[in-house]
Design an enzyme around this catalytic site. Structure first.
Site, PDB file in Angstrom:
ATOM      1  N   CYS A 101      -5.709  -3.132   8.638  1.00 51.72           N
ATOM      2  CA  CYS A 101      -6.817  -2.865   8.743  1.00 51.72           C
ATOM      3  C   CYS A 101      -7.949  -3.146   7.812  1.00 51.72           C
ATOM      4  CB  CYS A 101      -6.552  -1.017   8.634  1.00 51.72           C
ATOM      5  SG  CYS A 101      -6.005  -1.487   6.451  1.00 51.72           S
ATOM      6  N   CYS A 134       0.878  -0.988  -0.388  1.00 50.31           N
ATOM      7  CA  CYS A 134       0.241  -0.210   0.247  1.00 50.31           C
ATOM      8  C   CYS A 134       1.081   1.303  -0.083  1.00 50.31           C
ATOM      9  CB  CYS A 134      -0.795  -0.177   1.173  1.00 50.31           C
ATOM     10  SG  CYS A 134      -2.030   1.339   1.549  1.00 50.31           S
TER      11      CYS A 134
END
Length: 348
Positions: free
Chosen positions: A196, A99
């Site tokens: 997450c 990410c």
């Protein structure tokens, strides 16, 4: 880049916020340093709505503008899909490493440029240092216990040259104390320990709910014996001991996940490797990583150990290391600075 004396007063900086204590205190530290601060929170997926709300509350408390960036499409393409595909083939990817360069920091930098902000900042525990060669590199923080330099190794020079990481100079307890003094609601919030976008930690259920099918196969014992069918390679990772669901009469670990879907098990002491190969090597300046001796971390929480890199794709360890997992990263350090890293492909 120790301190902020090289920056002009009132330079604009865009802080990536999550509503958590680290990014929230980062805002105040930069304000105290004389920066003009704005915030940005990234909506990666529907799971992140709570983070958006928390960031709004913090931005109101600290009296800064907050910009909401929708990244759902980029996150799906660059993080979630590769994560699922890798797990289904027996690899163990690190989604933060996927990410950071392709979604989080890229979008943060794009928004900063749009807003006229010279710098970007986040609440990571790491430093940015500029070498005599003019190259900006990630470096380890003051807090060894909180070190997040491993997660940032793939950031390119165009990001690193704009990046400020204030928390590299602090311990976590210091940051919580600052948050309490500021009256922030997040001051005593627990640290997130899960990925997450999978808050319940059930990777396999998440992967299968999205329509991905993991390889199936058999458990193969240390002596080549068939120990029965396993639940699918998305349930396991190299080095895993708990949750295997077999009664072998002795402790066994996952040594490797084979290309055909079988899982090779080993007894304690047999899960070590002395050599591994890498793919997709990245460096801060984009140049090939030079051959030589480095300290290397083979997972985020691992202690750095001595290794020899051949200048191509092979890493050799004078002392074997425990359970390097294909899909994780090997990150190379010299003098506390990140010189590059790559994705672990094979181990011996």
């Amino acid at each position: 880049m120790d301190g902020f004396n090289t920056f002009e007063k009132q330079d604009k900086v865009l802080v990536g916020m999550s509503g958590g204590v680290d990014s929230s205190v980062t805002v105040r530290i930069l304000q105290d340093q004389g920066f003009s601060v704005e915030g940005a929170v990234i909506r990666f997926s529907p799971v992140h709505e709570a983070a958006v709300s928390a960031a709004r509350q913090t931005a109101d408390t600290l009296k800064i503008p907050l910009h909401v960036i929708d990244a759902s499409e980029a996150f799906e393409e660059n993080v979630i899909r590769p994560f699922c595909e890798n797990y289904c083939t027996g690899r163990t990817p690190n989604p933060c490493i996927l990410c950071n360069p392709t979604v989080k920091f890229r979008l943060l930098a794009e928004k900063a440029t749009e807003l006229g902000c010279r710098f970007i900042s986040t609440g990571h525990y790491a430093r940015v240092q500029v070498g005599e060669d003019g190259i900006s590199r990630i470096a380890v923080p003051e807090s060894a216990a909180r070190d997040q330099s491993y997660m940032l190794y793939r950031l390119p020079q165009e990001i690193l040259s704009r990046l400020i990481l204030p928390l590299g100079e602090f311990e976590k307890d210091d940051i919580r104390e600052m948050a309490r003094a500021l009256g922030l609601a997040c001051a005593d919030a627990p640290d997130s320990m899960e990925i997450c976008f999978i808050p319940d930690g059930d990777y396999a259920a998440f992967i299968r709910a999205r329509g991905f099918v993991a390889k199936s196969g058999r458990f193969i014992g240390p002596d080549g014996e068939d120990l029965g069918e396993h639940a699918g390679v998305d349930h396991y990772t190299v080095g895993q001991r708990k949750g295997l669901g077999i009664a072998a009469g002795r402790p066994l670990f996952v040594k490797s996940i084979l290309p055909n879907g079988d899982i090779q098990l080993a007894e304690t002491g047999q899960e070590y490797s002395s050599r591994l190969s890498l793919i997709d090597i990245a460096t801060p300046d984009g140049h090939p990583l030079p051959a030589g001796d480095y300290l290397v971390k083979i997972r985020s929480a691992a202690k750095p150990v001595l290794c020899i890199f051949d200048g191509g794709n092979t890493v050799t360890f004078p002392e074997p290391v425990r359970a390097p997992a294909p899909g994780q990263s090997a990150v190379f350090y010299r003098n506390g600075e990140v010189f590059g890293g790559g994705i672990i492909d094979t181990t011996v």
